[in-house]
Design an enzyme around this catalytic site. Structure first.
Site, PDB file in Angstrom:
ATOM      1  N   LYS A   1     -16.335 -13.821  81.629  1.00 40.73           N
ATOM      2  CA  LYS A   1     -15.050 -13.129  81.754  1.00 40.73           C
ATOM      3  C   LYS A   1     -14.691 -12.416  80.449  1.00 40.73           C
ATOM      4  O   LYS A   1     -14.950 -12.922  79.347  1.00 40.73           O
ATOM      5  CB  LYS A   1     -13.976 -14.153  82.122  1.00 40.73           C
ATOM      6  CG  LYS A   1     -12.621 -13.565  82.494  1.00 40.73           C
ATOM      7  CD  LYS A   1     -11.671 -14.678  82.906  1.00 40.73           C
ATOM      8  CE  LYS A   1     -10.322 -14.138  83.350  1.00 40.73           C
ATOM      9  NZ  LYS A   1      -9.411 -15.223  83.785  1.00 40.73           N
TER      10      LYS A   1
ATOM     11  N   ILE B   1      -3.917 -10.725  81.990  1.00 38.93           N
ATOM     12  CA  ILE B   1      -4.735 -11.833  82.521  1.00 38.93           C
ATOM     13  C   ILE B   1      -3.893 -12.761  83.392  1.00 38.93           C
ATOM     14  O   ILE B   1      -4.147 -13.963  83.461  1.00 38.93           O
ATOM     15  CB  ILE B   1      -5.447 -12.631  81.403  1.00 38.93           C
ATOM     16  CG1 ILE B   1      -5.821 -11.759  80.207  1.00 38.93           C
ATOM     17  CG2 ILE B   1      -6.723 -13.259  81.936  1.00 38.93           C
ATOM     18  CD1 ILE B   1      -6.554 -12.484  79.095  1.00 38.93           C
TER      19      ILE B   1
ATOM     20  N   SER C   1      -7.214 -14.056  88.017  1.00 45.59           N
ATOM     21  CA  SER C   1      -7.564 -13.037  87.052  1.00 45.59           C
ATOM     22  C   SER C   1      -9.069 -12.940  86.795  1.00 45.59           C
ATOM     23  O   SER C   1      -9.504 -12.092  86.026  1.00 45.59           O
ATOM     24  CB  SER C   1      -6.842 -13.326  85.734  1.00 45.59           C
ATOM     25  OG  SER C   1      -7.272 -14.555  85.164  1.00 45.59           O
TER      26      SER C   1
ATOM     27  N   ILE D   1      -5.024 -20.582  85.112  1.00 43.14           N
ATOM     28  CA  ILE D   1      -3.718 -21.131  84.742  1.00 43.14           C
ATOM     29  C   ILE D   1      -2.714 -20.996  85.889  1.00 43.14           C
ATOM     30  O   ILE D   1      -1.595 -21.463  85.796  1.00 43.14           O
ATOM     31  CB  ILE D   1      -3.185 -20.461  83.455  1.00 43.14           C
ATOM     32  CG1 ILE D   1      -2.080 -21.290  82.791  1.00 43.14           C
ATOM     33  CG2 ILE D   1      -2.724 -19.031  83.731  1.00 43.14           C
ATOM     34  CD1 ILE D   1      -1.663 -20.799  81.409  1.00 43.14           C
ATOM     35  N   GLY D   2      -3.168 -20.340  86.976  1.00 39.30           N
ATOM     36  CA  GLY D   2      -2.314 -20.192  88.142  1.00 39.30           C
ATOM     37  C   GLY D   2      -3.107 -19.958  89.413  1.00 39.30           C
ATOM     38  O   GLY D   2      -2.539 -19.699  90.465  1.00 39.30           O
ATOM     39  N   GLY D   3      -4.440 -20.013  89.269  1.00 41.59           N
ATOM     40  CA  GLY D   3      -5.315 -19.769  90.406  1.00 41.59           C
ATOM     41  C   GLY D   3      -6.441 -18.818  90.083  1.00 41.59           C
ATOM     42  O   GLY D   3      -7.149 -18.340  90.976  1.00 41.59           O
ATOM     43  N   SER D   4      -6.672 -18.556  88.800  1.00 41.94           N
ATOM     44  CA  SER D   4      -7.553 -17.457  88.392  1.00 41.94           C
ATOM     45  C   SER D   4      -9.036 -17.715  88.561  1.00 41.94           C
ATOM     46  O   SER D   4      -9.838 -16.780  88.471  1.00 41.94           O
ATOM     47  CB  SER D   4      -7.263 -17.076  86.933  1.00 41.94           C
ATOM     48  OG  SER D   4      -5.998 -16.488  86.827  1.00 41.94           O
TER      49      SER D   4
END
Length: 560
Positions: free
Chosen positions: A150, A198, A223, A244-247
């Site tokens: 990434k 991101i 992301s 951090i939220g579904g990335s």
């Protein structure tokens, strides 16, 4: 070669324009990328100017790859590839060449890359082949295995940015995880696209918008969307994302691949993000593999654990990676208790997501080894409200300053994610209050889980299949697990979205205004061909137990 020579397919609304300074820098970056791509690897214009909805077959059919390169990129996962190289069935050079070529084909169809360095990868592969020839030994368990990275993760000698052009720089050394992988024999050959800030569930950057290979009218997620699209195109078999939220889980689910978000700091993240992340004052990020098989995820985790990263990065929890790969419960062992969360109380998932959950439940119910139970998620509305505020304790002002530095425009989904938190920002006591609320919620959530007496929870990874461009609004099914910091894996199922008009869920009353909006999006969009994943979640720090359970469910859920 100018950027006009390298045509990259784009779909969806045009990205906003910025100042002349920003546009000039963006053009320079695109030209620099294009200059490294040989004419022999450029797709014919008739493909890039009129692509099919599903582009996954083009690398195999376009004539750029040899039959051997097609076999290398399609018939192996990382485990079998490492074995083939170690036994000298394949050379590291042949493998690196094949994946680098397929990656640049994938980029032209999905905009999945930010940097591509085939020559460097081949040089590294030659060194590995020479070492194996001279010593008869590999240098590590990933000897010759190509790994994609990434964009924001530092790799020595290559660009990274933290979601804004003003932060773009060349790193002079590897981050800790990259150093571990390099020592284990990995070959790096590209970096992959991510969104502005991101912090979107769609990967839209100054490089362009990442498209879903299965249906380019849909998002590849974010992301870590570039990684997901690249793996789905078989331009990579093993990549690294952050979550951090579904990335990791969102894009893996959108693109129908395997993805794992561990509990925070089970894996090393030292030097992952230049300048750090304000969100991590209260919401810790995770990193994890994105790949094509369960055993590749297990290999990745084993390599990390064996390197003892907690020595160099004492934030890492030194948990042993002790995973049973048996597919049978031991005689006399109680059955595995699996809770199914069919919705989160806010959004009823779209029809293909429900079909995927029902398929998984029916498959598991065929065996007495599994006890299937309903599971009710706790406090999703509260968690989502608090996590959206916790992501931006400064009120979104750092984002605005990073954009202003080059005149970069704010993208629509950047505005969406900061809108609830915009303002002057929090004081230290305000940030402390966020932490106290978070910790109280975690205690209540844990007790709620225990009261339902389950070992694992299976739930959607998103409100439906991959969403259309610029509509990745609702993170509920992934971000909830970041808020409580539980590990989760997303797995492909045989279920795919049908053509528009063939499925309906208007008969049920919407659970909320958000649910009503999701239904509206369903009616407007053609999701045909989008793959459906499910998400399997365990308690915090039960990461190895999660993998043991996945092996027990391997046959029932057709896990590779």
């Amino acid at each position: 070669m100018s950027s006009t020579s390298l045509v990259v397919v784009q779909q969806g609304p045009p990205l906003p324009s910025g100042t002349p300074e920003y546009e000039a820098l963006r053009t320079l970056i695109l030209d620099e990328f294009a200059a490294f791509v040989p004419e022999a690897l450029i797709l014919p214009r008739h493909i890039t100017e009129n692509p099919p909805k599903d582009v996954t077959g083009i690398p195999r059919e376009c004539g750029i790859l040899s039959p051997e390169e097609i076999d290398i990129t399609e018939k192996y996962d990382a485990v079998s590839l490492a074995s083939a190289i170690a036994s000298k069935k394949l050379t590291a050079v042949a493998v690196s060449t094949a994946f680098a070529k397929r990656a640049i084909i994938a980029h032209q169809l999905t905009c999945c890359l930010t940097e591509w360095f085939m020559d460097e990868a081949i040089e590294r592969a030659k060194q590995l082949d020479d070492h194996l020839e001279k010593t008869g030994k590999t240098i590590g368990p990933l000897h010759g295995v190509p790994i994609s990275i990434k964009q924001h993760i530092p790799v020595a000698g290559h660009y990274n940015d933290v979601g804004y052009l003003s932060t773009r720089m060349v790193d002079d050394r590897d981050s800790l995880m990259i150093a571990i992988l390099r020592k284990a024999g990995a070959v790096f050959y590209c970096k992959t696209n991510q969104p502005q800030s991101i912090m979107h569930l769609e990967s839209t950057s100054p490089i362009g918008r990442v498209l879903n290979p299965h249906n380019i009218g849909l998002s590849a997620g974010g992301s870590t969307g570039g990684e997901a699209a690249l793996v789905a195109m078989r331009g990579s078999i093993l990549g690294i994302g952050t979550d951090i939220g579904g990335s990791v889980r969102g894009p893996s689910a959108f693109c129908g691949i395997y993805g794992f978000k561990p509990t925070s700091y089970v894996l090393p993240m030292k030097d992952f993000l230049n300048g750090g992340a304000l969100a991590e004052l209260n919401i810790l990020c995770s990193t994890g593999p994105m790949c094509t098989s369960l055993r590749d995820m297990n290999l990745f985790m084993s390599v990390m654990a064996a390197a003892k990263p907690y020595i160099e990065d004492p934030r890492v929890i030194p948990l042993p990676w002790d995973v049973s790969t048996s597919t049978q419960l031991q005689e006399g062992t109680a059955s595995l208790k699996i809770g199914f969360a069919m919705n989160d109380g806010i959004i009823e998932p779209q029809p293909p997501a429900i079909r995927a959950l029902n398929w998984a439940r029916e498959q598991l119910a065929k065996s007495s080894a599994f006890q299937i139970k309903p599971f009710e998620l706790y406090g999703t509305a509260e968690a989502m409200k608090d996590i959206r505020l916790a992501y931006w304790p400064d009120g979104g002002n750092l984002i605005k300053s990073k954009l202003a530095a080059t005149g970069e425009p704010m993208f629509p989904l950047t505005q969406w994610i900061i809108k609830d938190a915009e303002g002057a920002g929090l004081t230290a006591s305000g940030i402390l209050d966020q932490r106290l609320r978070r910790d109280q919620f975690r205690c209540e959530f844990s007790q709620h889980w225990a009261a339902q007496d389950v070992d694992l929870v299976i739930c959607p990874a998103f409100v439906g299949p991959a969403c259309t461009h610029e509509t990745a609004f609702y993170w509920n099914y992934t971000a909830l697990w970041n808020y409580v910091d539980y590990p989760g894996v997303v797995l492909p199922t045989p279920i795919r979205a049908l053509a528009k008009g063939q499925e309906d869920y208007s008969s049920k009353t919407p659970l909320s205004d958000q649910c009503k909006h999701v239904r509206q999006l369903w009616e407007e969009v053609d999701f045909e061909g989008a793959p459906m994943n499910i998400q399997v979640v365990a308690r915090r720090y039960h990461d190895a137990s999660l993998f043991t359970a996945l092996h027990l469910m391997q046959d029932a859920l057709q896990i590779k």
